[in-house]
Design a protein around this motif. Structure first.
Motif, short mmCIF file in Angstrom:
data_model
loop_
_atom_site.label_atom_id
_atom_site.label_comp_id
_atom_site.label_asym_id
_atom_site.label_seq_id
_atom_site.Cartn_x
_atom_site.Cartn_y
_atom_site.Cartn_z
N UNK A 46 -6.32 -32.61 -16.53
CA UNK A 46 -7.47 -32.60 -17.43
C UNK A 46 -8.05 -31.19 -17.38
N UNK A 47 -8.93 -30.90 -18.29
CA UNK A 47 -9.66 -29.63 -18.27
C UNK A 47 -11.07 -29.91 -17.76
N UNK A 48 -11.43 -29.25 -16.68
CA UNK A 48 -12.77 -29.35 -16.11
C UNK A 48 -13.36 -27.95 -16.13
N UNK A 49 -14.39 -27.76 -16.92
CA UNK A 49 -15.00 -26.44 -17.12
C UNK A 49 -13.95 -25.41 -17.56
N UNK A 50 -13.01 -25.85 -18.36
CA UNK A 50 -12.00 -24.96 -18.91
C UNK A 50 -10.77 -24.75 -18.05
N UNK A 51 -10.83 -25.15 -16.78
CA UNK A 51 -9.69 -25.00 -15.87
C UNK A 51 -8.92 -26.31 -15.77
N UNK A 52 -7.63 -26.21 -15.57
CA UNK A 52 -6.79 -27.40 -15.43
C UNK A 52 -6.94 -27.95 -14.01
N UNK A 53 -7.20 -29.25 -13.92
CA UNK A 53 -7.31 -29.97 -12.65
C UNK A 53 -6.41 -31.19 -12.70
N UNK A 54 -5.72 -31.45 -11.60
CA UNK A 54 -4.89 -32.65 -11.49
C UNK A 54 -5.75 -33.80 -10.95
N UNK A 55 -5.74 -34.91 -11.67
CA UNK A 55 -6.44 -36.11 -11.22
C UNK A 55 -5.45 -37.25 -11.18
N UNK A 56 -5.80 -38.33 -10.50
CA UNK A 56 -4.88 -39.46 -10.42
C UNK A 56 -4.67 -40.08 -11.79
N UNK A 57 -3.52 -40.69 -11.94
CA UNK A 57 -3.17 -41.37 -13.19
C UNK A 57 -4.24 -42.40 -13.54
N UNK A 58 -4.72 -43.15 -12.54
CA UNK A 58 -5.73 -44.19 -12.81
C UNK A 58 -7.03 -43.59 -13.35
N UNK A 59 -7.47 -42.47 -12.79
CA UNK A 59 -8.69 -41.84 -13.27
C UNK A 59 -8.49 -41.31 -14.68
N UNK A 60 -7.36 -40.68 -14.93
CA UNK A 60 -7.08 -40.16 -16.26
C UNK A 60 -7.08 -41.30 -17.28
N UNK A 61 -6.49 -42.42 -16.92
CA UNK A 61 -6.46 -43.59 -17.81
C UNK A 61 -7.86 -44.11 -18.09
N UNK A 62 -8.70 -44.17 -17.06
CA UNK A 62 -10.07 -44.65 -17.24
C UNK A 62 -10.86 -43.70 -18.14
N UNK A 63 -10.74 -42.40 -17.92
CA UNK A 63 -11.46 -41.44 -18.75
C UNK A 63 -10.98 -41.51 -20.20
#
Length: 82
Positions: A46-63
């Motif tokens: 995901x992009x957090x403040x313009x930077x790429x961050x890796x998050x868990x698949x479950x969190x990405x799905x929820x967002x």
């Protein structure tokens, strides 16, 4: 506390969030996201403040499911706000 703004987007768009600070004295309006972390080895970007961050698949799905097409959603998410 730290909160995120989940920025609007279409279903297939990359997820963009902005982190910001808010005093609890101001009684901010936000939703707390509760989810199962899942495997730390299965991540999505995901992009957090313009930077790429890796998050868990479950969190990405929820967002992705919570995101709206035209409105910002303010969230507290442990993996991003702590």
């Amino acid at each position: 506390i730290r909160l995120i703004m989940l920025l609007p987007g279409e279903w297939s768009d990359e997820i963009h969030c902005q982190l910001f600070y808010q005093s609890l004295r101001n009684k901010p309006s936000y939703q707390a996201l509760s989810y199962a972390w899942g495997s730390q080895n299965v991540t999505r970007p995901i992009r957090l403040d313009g930077d790429v961050h890796a998050i868990t698949f479950n969190l990405e799905s929820a967002l992705r499911r919570l995101r709206r097409q035209r409105e910002i959603i303010v969230l507290w998410v442990d993996a991003l706000c702590i």
